[in-house]
Scaffold this motif. Structure first.
Motif, PDB file in Angstrom:
ATOM      1  N   ASP A 151     132.015  18.277   6.159  1.00 46.03           N
ATOM      2  CA  ASP A 151     131.019  19.341   6.110  1.00 46.03           C
ATOM      3  C   ASP A 151     131.241  20.312   7.266  1.00 46.03           C
ATOM      4  OD1 ASP A 151     130.000  17.985   8.345  1.00 46.03           O
ATOM      5  OD2 ASP A 151     128.487  16.922   7.159  1.00 46.03           O
ATOM      6  N   SER A 163     122.908  28.376  -2.992  1.00 45.77           N
ATOM      7  CA  SER A 163     122.220  27.080  -3.073  1.00 45.77           C
ATOM      8  C   SER A 163     123.203  25.920  -3.149  1.00 45.77           C
ATOM      9  CB  SER A 163     121.286  27.047  -4.290  1.00 45.77           C
ATOM     10  OG  SER A 163     122.030  27.239  -5.497  1.00 45.77           O
ATOM     11  N   LEU A 164     124.453  26.198  -3.494  1.00 48.11           N
ATOM     12  CA  LEU A 164     125.463  25.148  -3.578  1.00 48.11           C
ATOM     13  C   LEU A 164     126.144  24.885  -2.239  1.00 48.11           C
ATOM     14  CD1 LEU A 164     125.061  25.458  -6.648  1.00 48.11           C
ATOM     15  CD2 LEU A 164     127.533  25.238  -6.906  1.00 48.11           C
ATOM     16  N   GLN A 212     126.454  21.438  -0.304  1.00 46.89           N
ATOM     17  CA  GLN A 212     126.125  20.348  -1.224  1.00 46.89           C
ATOM     18  C   GLN A 212     127.362  19.489  -1.462  1.00 46.89           C
ATOM     19  OE1 GLN A 212     122.615  20.399  -3.343  1.00 46.89           O
ATOM     20  NE2 GLN A 212     122.558  20.737  -1.142  1.00 46.89           N
ATOM     21  N   TYR A 213     127.121  18.211  -1.714  1.00 42.51           N
ATOM     22  CA  TYR A 213     128.208  17.252  -1.908  1.00 42.51           C
ATOM     23  C   TYR A 213     128.431  17.041  -3.407  1.00 42.51           C
ATOM     24  CZ  TYR A 213     130.785  12.789  -1.421  1.00 42.51           C
ATOM     25  OH  TYR A 213     131.711  11.790  -1.468  1.00 42.51           O
ATOM     26  N   GLN A 221     126.168  16.699  -8.383  1.00 43.03           N
ATOM     27  CA  GLN A 221     125.800  17.490  -7.209  1.00 43.03           C
ATOM     28  C   GLN A 221     124.760  16.719  -6.414  1.00 43.03           C
ATOM     29  OE1 GLN A 221     124.285  21.433  -8.000  1.00 43.03           O
ATOM     30  NE2 GLN A 221     123.412  21.647  -5.943  1.00 43.03           N
ATOM     31  N   ASN A 232     122.291  16.553  -2.932  1.00 46.72           N
ATOM     32  CA  ASN A 232     121.640  17.240  -1.823  1.00 46.72           C
ATOM     33  C   ASN A 232     121.425  16.240  -0.697  1.00 46.72           C
ATOM     34  OD1 ASN A 232     120.269  19.162  -0.291  1.00 46.72           O
ATOM     35  ND2 ASN A 232     118.288  18.581  -1.158  1.00 46.72           N
ATOM     36  N   VAL A 244     119.737  15.077   2.494  1.00 51.16           N
ATOM     37  CA  VAL A 244     118.531  15.390   3.255  1.00 51.16           C
ATOM     38  C   VAL A 244     118.548  14.590   4.545  1.00 51.16           C
ATOM     39  CG1 VAL A 244     116.012  15.331   3.249  1.00 51.16           C
ATOM     40  CG2 VAL A 244     117.236  15.885   1.146  1.00 51.16           C
ATOM     41  N   THR A 258     120.552  10.362   7.033  1.00 49.20           N
ATOM     42  CA  THR A 258     120.784  11.105   5.805  1.00 49.20           C
ATOM     43  C   THR A 258     120.445  10.273   4.574  1.00 49.20           C
ATOM     44  OG1 THR A 258     122.586  12.335   6.859  1.00 49.20           O
ATOM     45  CG2 THR A 258     122.526  12.346   4.454  1.00 49.20           C
ATOM     46  N   HIS A 304     120.367  12.690  -2.583  1.00 41.91           N
ATOM     47  CA  HIS A 304     119.561  12.919  -3.776  1.00 41.91           C
ATOM     48  C   HIS A 304     120.415  13.576  -4.849  1.00 41.91           C
ATOM     49  CE1 HIS A 304     115.578  12.274  -1.748  1.00 41.91           C
ATOM     50  NE2 HIS A 304     116.305  12.577  -0.678  1.00 41.91           N
ATOM     51  N   VAL A 331     120.732  16.117  -7.424  1.00 41.37           N
ATOM     52  CA  VAL A 331     119.987  17.356  -7.617  1.00 41.37           C
ATOM     53  C   VAL A 331     119.367  17.441  -9.013  1.00 41.37           C
ATOM     54  CG1 VAL A 331     120.212  19.879  -7.747  1.00 41.37           C
ATOM     55  CG2 VAL A 331     121.322  18.603  -5.889  1.00 41.37           C
TER      56      VAL A 331
END
Length: 930
Positions: free
Chosen positions: A265, A349-350, A353-354, A366, A368, A370, A376, A379, A381
């Motif tokens: 990331d 918005s992407l 994102q993983y 996809q 998210n 958090v 971490t 989630h 998406v």
């Protein structure tokens, strides 16, 4: 072509109609010498629908088999790319298009881009060509390179960069016209370079060794990845490597438990993708800090996939894993490929994102991430809609890699394959094999597509990178590029250039640029160039941006390990930072570097900072038995005597050697990439034949080493020390400092001392290296034969030559008197030693499982000959251990033969195994040292 498709889209035909179509079909094929691969696959399908029966030992009351559909089924037919594109389901506004397909490529497993935006494709052309994995280890795979020269978005121009590979594990572009790769069952990573610009590698150099492991092709290391911290990581291996001006070094890490996929990331944290687990395997913290147990990493319901109804229920676990009535998977069961999207041509918005592929469920998910109080949670998406980012109703969609591309979009590597499970789990009698045969999935081979995902709100970036045409100083501007691919690649090329003229500008960017991402990359450029200074770090420790403070702590570890202990106070202070993530980073760093008195400070922090991340990590650091093990999975197990020897050696090394060789064996830094003495960390020369390190310690070494001069100039000899003392320091160096070789004992040192007793003065490097036996690489001209040969695993080669790699050779049946293994060399060679391993056969991993079956020769004889007729016995006796090593006086040979001298009479079948066989030779003109 239409007739070809028609043949299998009609489930039942009269014999007359079928015969007529076959006649017409035959005529079409004869008039087309190069049929479309899709047509070829369809033509390979059986003329009649398979009639399925339940395997003899299957029980319909068992949850694996209960409810199975065994009716005759039409085969699953491959579609042309434009037809397949219609089967995808994406959120509104997204589009997907093929940019490279068969016949240009076959069975792609991963892609990667070089500094000019050229796409390298890892073509695993031997993967699952049959349900039994036949031919998997044949040298038929390749790495190809592709370009879009006409700017239409399609990669139409390509070359075969490296051919004839044995199931390559990865492709990593590494500078201009250069990649790193390695083959399955091998131990060496090689650098392949195109020196004449024709698009084909013509130079092959050893990059590093001791990188491989045994196992089927799904369980070996893969995805070598260039991290933001300038280290190279891979799945499976619990270590990282790094090229320095003084050689490739290595450090142990935590276990990543991944199989196929590594990404990072914007913070440089690596994300590893699990395989059989179907979920990400390591992502909480950078892996070099070890492993920590964190509860609830996955949000509730995360493990439930929402693939499209594919109907065929081809799941290894059987009916218990099938969602009825659509035949899709009810739990993630296999994953491959991953990407933190960091591009600039898809919706914002992407970003960050993983994404990862689940080829069994035929989805791209996809995620998210958090972060709450430093920890971490992942989630899905699209879980609220019971959906996924990308789905397909085509059962052959097999997403195995996701990549942020230079054009700012995302590319999906689709193997487009019938079987996506290694043959070990698809044997006759299994549920999966039943489904494979029912739908003729084993016939769908030799295809593959690369897809581009775009969005209607943005056009792809048509500005092509030309980084190889620019000077390192000109690459600095890309460190603020909105597409993370450009930033990463610019950093990599700046570091690989070793151009110190970039340092002033990089320092300015790191300290004051308005873009924090540019500052982070500039910081790591300085670290990679060996130009990071304390004054810069101390300013960054106090930066207002917590992300900058975190990166400064992490980058500073290099300086601390090199001997700058003044940073310790800064670390202890930063443990009290008001930002939880900064404090957490400081905790990870102090425990990694073992800062003096850090536990006392950590106890105070735990009592005052109640953030969940601080509590979870801090508590585990204080309780080391719960904290992550940073040891290498492949490290040797030592006897109690060897442990004591290594402990003694550690004391000696820290007393006498660190001043020149550094605390971590990488050499004491003197600035500008210069070190006081040659690095020992990860050094092949100290890990190969033990004579090298023993002779060096005994008699000393002076002058240039492999053409490079070091300020220390000379290492004095230690002939006055005892054999135990020499063995201790040699063993410590060979088993620590990121090295993974065997220890040595007093007796071996005594033998070397006796052989070199007449040596006067210190060695020069040429003299030393020519006196040490070197391992011989397996040559295609060697004739390797055996009395018995069988595959060592499903899909194995069943070749005696496999004795020289991790696959290994086996008799395949009980050890019997007279069984033999032989190597015939084309010319007389001066042999001086040999070693190999006989890997035990596991009989289970559960607590009460019986012990492994030992496959070493129970009684043996080893003989050599220089003509194949007159033989001399070098050794004979009873086998006692899986590792065998034999030193002997140099002897010229053309033949080496190992033979069993008795038979085993036991209830268990105990074959004879040999793997990782190494023959050591001396140059013919070698004379004992004087």
């Amino acid at each position: 072509m239409l007739l070809t498709q028609l043949k299998y889209r009609i489930t039942r035909l009269s014999f007359f109609s079928f015969s007529l179509i076959m006649i017409l079909l035959t005529g079409c094929i004869e008039n087309n010498k190069n049929p479309n691969p899709v047509d070829s696959v369809i033509a390979s399908m059986s003329d009649s629908l398979p009639k399925m029966t339940l395997p003899e030992d299957a029980n319909l009351e068992d949850e694996k088999w209960a409810g199975i559909d065994l009716d005759e089924k039409a085969p699953v037919l491959p579609l042309y790319p434009d037809e397949q594109a219609k089967k995808f389901l994406l959120p509104q506004g997204y589009k997907i298009e093929p940019i490279l397909t068969e016949p240009q490529i076959e069975q792609p497993g991963a892609i990667s881009f070089d500094g000019n935006g050229r796409m390298y494709v890892l073509e695993l052309r031997t993967y699952m060509l049959t349900a039994d994995s036949d031919g998997t280890l044949e040298p038929n795979s390749r790495i190809s390179r592709w370009e879009d020269l006409d700017d239409d978005g399609i990669y139409e121009t390509g070359t075969i960069f490296v051919d004839d590979l044995i199931f390559p594990r990865f492709v990593l572009p590494y500078g201009k016209d250069c990649i790193l790769s390695m083959e399955s069952d091998a131990d060496n990573v090689y650098k392949y370079t195109d020196t004449d610009g024709d698009g084909k590698a013509d130079k092959k150099e050893l990059f590093t060794t001791k990188y491989g492991r045994s196992g089927n092709v799904e369980h070996q290391q893969a995805f070598m990845y260039y991290g933001m911290d300038n280290w190279l990581y891979s799945t499976v291996n619990a270590f990282r490597v790094k090229e320095t001006p003084n050689g490739v070094i290595r450090e142990e890490t935590g276990y990543n438990r991944a199989q196929w996929g590594v990404t990072h990331d914007d913070d440089g944290k690596l994300w590893f993708q699990g395989g059989a687990s179907g979920v990400p395997s390591h992502f909480q913290f950078p892996v070099h800090y070890g492993n920590f147990e964190v509860e609830n990493e996955l949000a509730e319901g995360f493990e439930i996939p929402y693939g499209s109804p594919i109907k065929i229920a081809d799941l290894q676990e059987g009916m218990k894993r099938v969602r009825q009535p659509d035949g899709s998977s009810n739990r993630v069961t296999g994953s491959a490929g991953n990407d933190i999207y960091r591009g600039d041509r898809l919706p914002t918005s992407l970003y960050g994102q993983y994404f990862y592929g689940e080829p069994v469920a035929r989805i791209v998910r996809q995620i998210n991430p958090v972060v709450t109080e430093g920890l971490t949670t992942l989630h899905n998406v699209y879980q609220p809609e019971q959906s996924e980012f990308l789905r397909s109703t085509d059962p052959l969609f097999r997403p195995v890699d996701m990549t942020t591309a230079p054009d700012g979009t995302m590319y999906i590597t689709d193997m487009y394959h019938g079987i996506i499970q290694e043959g070990q789990w698809a044997q006759k009698g299994t549920y999966l094999r039943t489904k494979i045969e029912q739908y003729q999935l084993d016939k769908v081979i030799g295809l593959g597509r690369i897809w581009r995902i775009t969005h209607e709100s943005k056009e792809r970036d048509t500005n092509k990178p030309r980084m190889f045409d620019e000077k390192p100083n000109e690459l600095i501007k890309y460190l603020e590029h909105p597409n993370g691919w450009w930033r990463d690649k610019a950093q990599q090329l700046i570091v690989l250039s070793r151009d110190q003229t970039t340092v002033p500008e990089l320092k300015k960017v790191a300290l004051s640029h308005k873009n924090p991402l540019a500052r982070i990359h500039a910081l790591w450029c300085l670290e990679g160039l060996g130009a990071l200074q304390i004054d810069v770090l101390k300013k960054l420790f106090n930066d207002s941006n917590p992300k900058i403070r975190i990166q400064a702590i992490r980058a500073s570890e290099t300086l601390y390990k090199s001997g700058n202990k003044s940073l310790a106070g800064n670390y202890l202070k930063l443990m009290e930072d008001t930002d939880v993530n900064v404090a957490l980073q400081a905790i990870l760093t102090v425990q990694l570097l073992e800062i003096p008195n850090y536990k006392q400070q950590l106890t105070t922090v735990i009592n005052t900072n109640k953030a969940n991340g601080i509590q979870v990590v801090g508590t585990q650091v204080l309780n080391k038995e719960k904290a992550g093990n940073r040891s290498n999975e492949n490290s040797n197990l030592y006897t109690s005597a060897e442990v004591e020897t290594i402990k003694k050696g550690k004391v000696i090394f820290n007393e006498l050697c660190v001043q020149c060789h550094g605390n971590d064996g990488t050499g004491t830094p003197l600035g500008n990439g210069t070190v006081m003495a040659p690095p020992l960390s990860g050094a092949i020369r100290v890990q190969e034949h033990p004579e090298y390190i023993i002779k060096t310690i005994l008699h000393g070494l002076e002058g240039p080493l492999d053409g490079k001069t070091y300020p220390a100039g000379i290492m004095v000899g230690n002939k006055e020390q005892t054999d135990d003392w020499i063995a201790s320091i040699a063993s410590y160096i060979r088993t620590n400092l990121s090295n993974n070789a065997s220890p040595v004992n007093e007796k071996y040192v005594a033998d070397v001392r006796k052989k070199t007793n007449a040596k006067k003065g210190t060695y020069t490097y040429p003299e030393l290296i020519n006196s040490v036996p070197t391992s011989l690489a397996l040559n295609p001209n060697w004739k390797v034969t055996a009395s018995h040969t069988a595959p060592n695993r499903i899909g194995g080669t069943a070749s005696p030559k496999s004795a020289f790699n991790f696959e290994g050779w086996t008799t395949g049946e009980n050890q019997k008197e007279g069984m033999w293994f032989q190597v015939e060399l084309p010319t007389s060679t001066l042999l001086t030693s040999l070693k190999f391993n006989s890997q035990p056969i596991s009989r289970g991993w559960w607590e009460d499982a019986p012990p492994p079956l030992q496959t070493y020769a129970r009684t043996y004889e080893i003989a050599v000959s220089n003509d194949g007729e007159n033989w001399k016995i070098l050794d004979s006796g009873n086998g006692t251990h899986e590792d065998y090593y034999l030193d002997f006086e140099p002897i010229s040979i053309t033949h080496l033969k190992l033979k069993l001298t008795s038979s085993i009479k036991e209830e268990n079948e105990i074959p004879w195994h040999i793997r990782q066989l190494k023959l050591y030779s001396l140059k013919p003109n070698h004379q004992p040292s004087k």
